[in-house]
Design a protein around this motif. Structure first.
Motif, PDB file in Angstrom:
ATOM      1  N   TYR A 129      78.380  45.740  -8.895  1.00  0.00           N
ATOM      2  CA  TYR A 129      79.466  45.751  -9.907  1.00  0.00           C
ATOM      3  C   TYR A 129      80.274  44.861  -9.574  1.00  0.00           C
ATOM      4  O   TYR A 129      80.767  44.041 -10.474  1.00  0.00           O
ATOM      5  CB  TYR A 129      79.881  47.120  -9.915  1.00  0.00           C
ATOM      6  CG  TYR A 129      80.922  47.281 -10.978  1.00  0.00           C
ATOM      7  CD1 TYR A 129      80.569  47.319 -12.299  1.00  0.00           C
ATOM      8  CD2 TYR A 129      82.419  47.189 -10.801  1.00  0.00           C
ATOM      9  CE1 TYR A 129      81.444  47.694 -13.331  1.00  0.00           C
ATOM     10  CE2 TYR A 129      83.446  47.213 -11.901  1.00  0.00           C
ATOM     11  CZ  TYR A 129      83.082  47.411 -13.032  1.00  0.00           C
ATOM     12  OH  TYR A 129      83.891  47.531 -14.157  1.00  0.00           O
ATOM     13  N   ILE A 130      80.715  44.817  -8.213  1.00  0.00           N
ATOM     14  CA  ILE A 130      81.608  43.634  -7.813  1.00  0.00           C
ATOM     15  C   ILE A 130      81.144  42.255  -8.257  1.00  0.00           C
ATOM     16  O   ILE A 130      81.649  41.465  -8.533  1.00  0.00           O
ATOM     17  CB  ILE A 130      82.165  44.213  -6.534  1.00  0.00           C
ATOM     18  CG1 ILE A 130      82.994  45.129  -6.278  1.00  0.00           C
ATOM     19  CG2 ILE A 130      83.127  42.942  -5.918  1.00  0.00           C
ATOM     20  CD1 ILE A 130      83.461  45.818  -4.843  1.00  0.00           C
ATOM     21  N   ARG A 131      79.991  42.372  -7.693  1.00  0.00           N
ATOM     22  CA  ARG A 131      79.308  40.889  -7.517  1.00  0.00           C
ATOM     23  C   ARG A 131      79.142  40.335  -9.139  1.00  0.00           C
ATOM     24  O   ARG A 131      79.304  39.101  -9.455  1.00  0.00           O
ATOM     25  CB  ARG A 131      78.008  41.008  -7.117  1.00  0.00           C
ATOM     26  CG  ARG A 131      77.088  39.795  -7.232  1.00  0.00           C
ATOM     27  CD  ARG A 131      75.877  39.500  -6.579  1.00  0.00           C
ATOM     28  NE  ARG A 131      75.137  38.453  -6.796  1.00  0.00           N
ATOM     29  CZ  ARG A 131      75.242  37.265  -6.162  1.00  0.00           C
ATOM     30  NH1 ARG A 131      76.251  37.185  -5.334  1.00  0.00           N
ATOM     31  NH2 ARG A 131      74.787  36.284  -6.490  1.00  0.00           N
ATOM     32  N   LYS A 132      78.862  41.269 -10.036  1.00  0.00           N
ATOM     33  CA  LYS A 132      78.595  40.877 -11.532  1.00  0.00           C
ATOM     34  C   LYS A 132      80.046  40.238 -11.939  1.00  0.00           C
ATOM     35  O   LYS A 132      80.161  39.104 -12.723  1.00  0.00           O
ATOM     36  CB  LYS A 132      78.269  42.151 -12.254  1.00  0.00           C
ATOM     37  CG  LYS A 132      77.751  41.802 -13.719  1.00  0.00           C
ATOM     38  CD  LYS A 132      77.461  43.011 -14.460  1.00  0.00           C
ATOM     39  CE  LYS A 132      77.923  44.234 -14.152  1.00  0.00           C
ATOM     40  NZ  LYS A 132      77.764  45.409 -14.911  1.00  0.00           N
ATOM     41  N   HIS A 133      80.945  40.865 -11.777  1.00  0.00           N
ATOM     42  CA  HIS A 133      82.493  40.429 -12.200  1.00  0.00           C
ATOM     43  C   HIS A 133      82.999  39.338 -11.479  1.00  0.00           C
ATOM     44  O   HIS A 133      83.504  38.509 -12.095  1.00  0.00           O
ATOM     45  CB  HIS A 133      83.520  41.877 -12.141  1.00  0.00           C
ATOM     46  CG  HIS A 133      83.275  42.836 -13.327  1.00  0.00           C
ATOM     47  ND1 HIS A 133      84.031  42.660 -14.251  1.00  0.00           N
ATOM     48  CD2 HIS A 133      82.921  43.881 -13.345  1.00  0.00           C
ATOM     49  CE1 HIS A 133      83.501  43.428 -15.270  1.00  0.00           C
ATOM     50  NE2 HIS A 133      82.721  44.275 -14.785  1.00  0.00           N
ATOM     51  N   ALA A 134      82.786  39.154 -10.341  1.00  0.00           N
ATOM     52  CA  ALA A 134      83.184  38.145  -9.257  1.00  0.00           C
ATOM     53  C   ALA A 134      82.465  36.722  -9.736  1.00  0.00           C
ATOM     54  O   ALA A 134      83.108  35.735 -10.061  1.00  0.00           O
ATOM     55  CB  ALA A 134      83.067  38.278  -7.839  1.00  0.00           C
ATOM     56  N   VAL A 135      81.151  36.989 -10.030  1.00  0.00           N
ATOM     57  CA  VAL A 135      80.264  35.817 -10.471  1.00  0.00           C
ATOM     58  C   VAL A 135      80.923  35.252 -12.025  1.00  0.00           C
ATOM     59  O   VAL A 135      81.001  34.175 -12.151  1.00  0.00           O
ATOM     60  CB  VAL A 135      78.834  36.094 -10.568  1.00  0.00           C
ATOM     61  CG1 VAL A 135      77.877  35.142 -11.381  1.00  0.00           C
ATOM     62  CG2 VAL A 135      78.237  36.200  -9.154  1.00  0.00           C
TER      63      VAL A 135
END
Length: 195
Positions: A129-135
């Motif tokens: 979830y964090i990765r998706k938003h950070a990317v």
């Protein structure tokens, strides 16, 4: 007594004519669920065995359901398992939402590329979830910074750059709120270089 089931000892099978308790049914249901999760039952068999387990009256009714599942791993679920998330799960979920929102909010504070990149490197490995938003935040801010440099070369671009920066601030706030609300957000007109 016909209405009471005694608990068999290790290796003992209860007599087939004894009536089952709710706990007996739940025990069989958990074994059937474990077998389905392991891929040892297809959906039709799973549904059929669940129905038979829930409507069983005697141990003789339960025995055929378990006959070929005896080797299933021991199920250690409590009899009345709550579907509510545990406090630790809720805390970790809220921490993920907060970190995802931070990836969108740090550029507003003046860290357009470094902010999302740090969030991606720190939290992106442990949380999809964090990765998706950070990317998504990183790609948008790379697009804004790159576009602003290119536009700054021309006179028309110099006029557009402040407008682009204001729009990017608004979109960053909207994205932060979406991340906190556990929603997916896609920035418009973004070149997605980082996958």
């Amino acid at each position: 007594m016909a209405g009471v089931s005694k608990t068999p000892g290790p290796g003992e099978m209860p007599p087939a004519h004894l009536r089952v308790t709710h706990q007996d049914r739940e025990h069989v249901v958990e074994h059937v669920k474990a077998a389905y999760a392991d891929g040892r039952l297809d959906k039709f068999e799973f549904d059929d065995r669940l129905e038979r387990a829930m409507t069983a009256r005697t141990h003789g009714d339960l025995m055929p359901i378990m006959y070929d599942l005896r080797m299933s791993p021991a199920v250690s679920f409590p009899p009345a398992q709550s579907s509510a998330p545990t406090p630790t799960a809720e805390a970790s979920e809220s921490n993920e939402r907060l970190a995802a929102a931070l990836a969108h909010f740090l550029p507003i504070l003046g860290f357009p590329i470094v902010g999302p990149l740090l969030v991606l490197l720190i939290g992106g490995k442990s949380s999809p979830y964090i990765r998706k938003h950070a990317v998504e935040a990183l790609n948008f801010n790379l697009t804004v910074v790159g576009g602003s440099f290119l536009l700054a070369i021309s006179f028309v671009g110099i006029v557009l750059v402040p407008f682009i920066l204001i729009v990017s601030l608004i979109l960053g706030i909207v994205a932060s709120v979406s991340a906190l609300s556990d929603n997916e957000y896609r920035y418009p007109m973004t070149v997605r270089l980082v996958k």
